[in-house]
Design an enzyme around this catalytic site. Structure first.
Site, PDB file in Angstrom:
ATOM      1  N   ASP A  58      -9.617  -6.508  -1.855  1.00  0.00           N
ATOM      2  CA  ASP A  58      -8.124  -7.016  -0.919  1.00  0.00           C
ATOM      3  C   ASP A  58      -8.831  -8.671  -0.782  1.00  0.00           C
ATOM      4  O   ASP A  58      -7.468  -9.673  -0.698  1.00  0.00           O
ATOM      5  CB  ASP A  58      -8.446  -6.085   0.601  1.00  0.00           C
ATOM      6  CG  ASP A  58      -8.199  -4.935   0.357  1.00  0.00           C
ATOM      7  OD1 ASP A  58      -6.745  -4.577  -0.352  1.00  0.00           O
ATOM      8  OD2 ASP A  58      -8.597  -4.556   1.414  1.00  0.00           O
ATOM      9  N   GLY A 105     -16.777  -5.418   2.660  1.00  0.00           N
ATOM     10  CA  GLY A 105     -15.831  -6.260   3.313  1.00  0.00           C
ATOM     11  C   GLY A 105     -15.877  -6.004   4.630  1.00  0.00           C
ATOM     12  O   GLY A 105     -17.219  -6.708   5.560  1.00  0.00           O
ATOM     13  N   THR A 154     -17.885  -4.758   7.183  1.00  0.00           N
ATOM     14  CA  THR A 154     -19.359  -4.574   6.920  1.00  0.00           C
ATOM     15  C   THR A 154     -19.883  -6.069   7.542  1.00  0.00           C
ATOM     16  O   THR A 154     -20.534  -6.150   7.977  1.00  0.00           O
ATOM     17  CB  THR A 154     -19.486  -4.536   5.127  1.00  0.00           C
ATOM     18  OG1 THR A 154     -19.004  -3.264   4.949  1.00  0.00           O
ATOM     19  CG2 THR A 154     -20.735  -5.258   4.804  1.00  0.00           C
ATOM     20  N   ARG A 195      -9.875   0.318  -8.424  1.00  0.00           N
ATOM     21  CA  ARG A 195     -11.465   0.246  -7.214  1.00  0.00           C
ATOM     22  C   ARG A 195     -12.655   0.573  -8.283  1.00  0.00           C
ATOM     23  O   ARG A 195     -13.844   0.028  -8.688  1.00  0.00           O
ATOM     24  CB  ARG A 195     -11.737   1.056  -6.281  1.00  0.00           C
ATOM     25  CG  ARG A 195     -10.587   0.455  -5.266  1.00  0.00           C
ATOM     26  CD  ARG A 195     -11.644   0.543  -4.093  1.00  0.00           C
ATOM     27  NE  ARG A 195     -12.524   1.656  -3.337  1.00  0.00           N
ATOM     28  CZ  ARG A 195     -12.383   2.483  -2.917  1.00  0.00           C
ATOM     29  NH1 ARG A 195     -10.682   1.791  -1.739  1.00  0.00           N
ATOM     30  NH2 ARG A 195     -12.461   3.785  -2.606  1.00  0.00           N
TER      31      ARG A 195
END
Length: 356
Positions: free
Chosen positions: A135, A110, A113, A283
């Site tokens: 998200d 994300g 990262t 998730r």
């Protein structure tokens, strides 16, 4: 060509599917290719912990949830801070990149990262990023992989909550993941038929939410369902910093915005009100059919970028086209829900309350 792969940050459906597409493309199209997988995200690169990945290791991953390499949250802010030995984590990652003789590193993750990936690029490492997060908040791409699966899961959960709410004549608040960005709550709320949707980007007014609840019952419905992003903010506290907001703090200890709002709604409307948190189920599990196709497109395209020697970029989708952005251009930037967006207007246009 020696290539490294790592998955960093929170897990989500589609990580394995993307790695599968990368691996199959690399071994099919690049002669004498060698792939190694770093275990537990950037931690593996920091410690130099990796394992060889053969073509056979990528077979059978399309349906697999989670990540075969493991993942870890390694805060971006800590990357350039010297540790006890006086060396930064960034320095250790760059040293291991060179020691292992890597020609390219794929980073699946994300926003955090991508910020770390941009640091590695600035230090001379060849990096290709892939946008992963439920998200959907990575700047420069319409969607991130894992998002649509999470929408399916959250929407189904909201639909299931509706049946039990109808049975008992209750108002139920469903907390959906999303601290800064409300994309998941917005999409899941619309798909799940929620009566109200509360997002971090649109501070809610308590009186407006309570009036929505009353109007829902006046319209003859047996229940009222409110999808609440975990980062939703009451309008009176929107100007304050997170640590200064008091709405989530009640008599003793801390509570969530969702739980406290449920108490307030119950008190002000007189209707029996409950709250539930969906949590990690959003998730986990296998990717949806949409994400399987999307992940295959992203991974294959990333493999092609490596074959062409195009580095310092992250894969993205714009419209229906897979493309890329420079890591330096998108790192540290978030894509949030625009209160004036068409999808927001569409929701309000059919009577969904956004709390404003």
């Amino acid at each position: 060509m020696k290539i490294g792969i790592l998955t960093s940050g929170g897990d989500c459906a589609g990580l394995n599917a993307v790695m599968r597409a990368i691996g199959l493309y690399i071994y099919r199209n690049i002669k004498n290719a060698e792939i190694v997988g770093f275990q537990n995200g950037y931690v593996g690169l920091i410690k130099g912990e990796c394992k060889p990945l053969r073509k056979e290791d990528f077979e059978g991953l399309l349906d697999a949830g989670g990540t075969m390499l493991g993942t870890n949250r390694t805060p971006f802010k800590q990357m350039t801070v010297p540790e006890e030995d006086g060396i930064t984590r960034l320095d250790k990652m760059c040293a291991n990149y060179k020691k292992l003789g890597l020609d390219c590193l794929f980073t699946l993750g994300g926003a955090g990262t991508h910020r770390t990936a941009a640091l590695l690029c600035a230090e001379g490492c060849n990096v290709i990023g892939l946008p992963k997060t439920i998200d959907n908040d990575i700047y420069g791409t319409d969607f991130t992989f894992g998002f649509h699966t999470a929408v399916d899961v959250a929407a189904e959960a909201i639909e299931r909550v509706r049946t039990t709410a109808d049975s008992h004549g209750r108002t139920i608040l469903v907390e959906v993941m999303g601290n800064k960005a409300g994309w998941l709550t917005l999409y899941a709320g619309i798909a799940g038929g929620a009566d109200a949707i509360l997002l971090p980007e649109i501070p809610f007014n308590i009186d407006k939410v309570c009036e929505c609840v009353r109007n829902t019952y006046r319209a003859g419905k047996r229940s009222c369902i409110i999808a609440v992003a975990e980062g939703a903010i009451v309008d009176a506290e929107a100007p304050y910093k997170k640590k200064e907001r008091a709405f989530v703090r009640v008599d003793r200890g801390e509570t969530t915005v969702t739980a406290h709002l449920a108490e307030v709604i119950g008190e002000q409307t007189g209707f029996e009100t409950r709250s539930t948190v969906l949590g990690y189920i959003q998730r986990g599990g296998s990717p949806s059919a949409y994400d399987k196709v999307f992940c295959t497109r992203l991974g294959s395209y990333a493999g092609r970028l490596a074959a062409e020697g195009r580095f310092g970029v992250t894969v993205a989708v714009c419209g229906n086209k897979i493309t890329f952005n420079a890591l330096a251009d998108i790192a540290g930037r978030y894509k949030l829900v625009d209160p004036a967006a068409e999808i927001v207007a569409a929701a309000e246009g059919i009577g969904i309350c956004l709390g404003r």
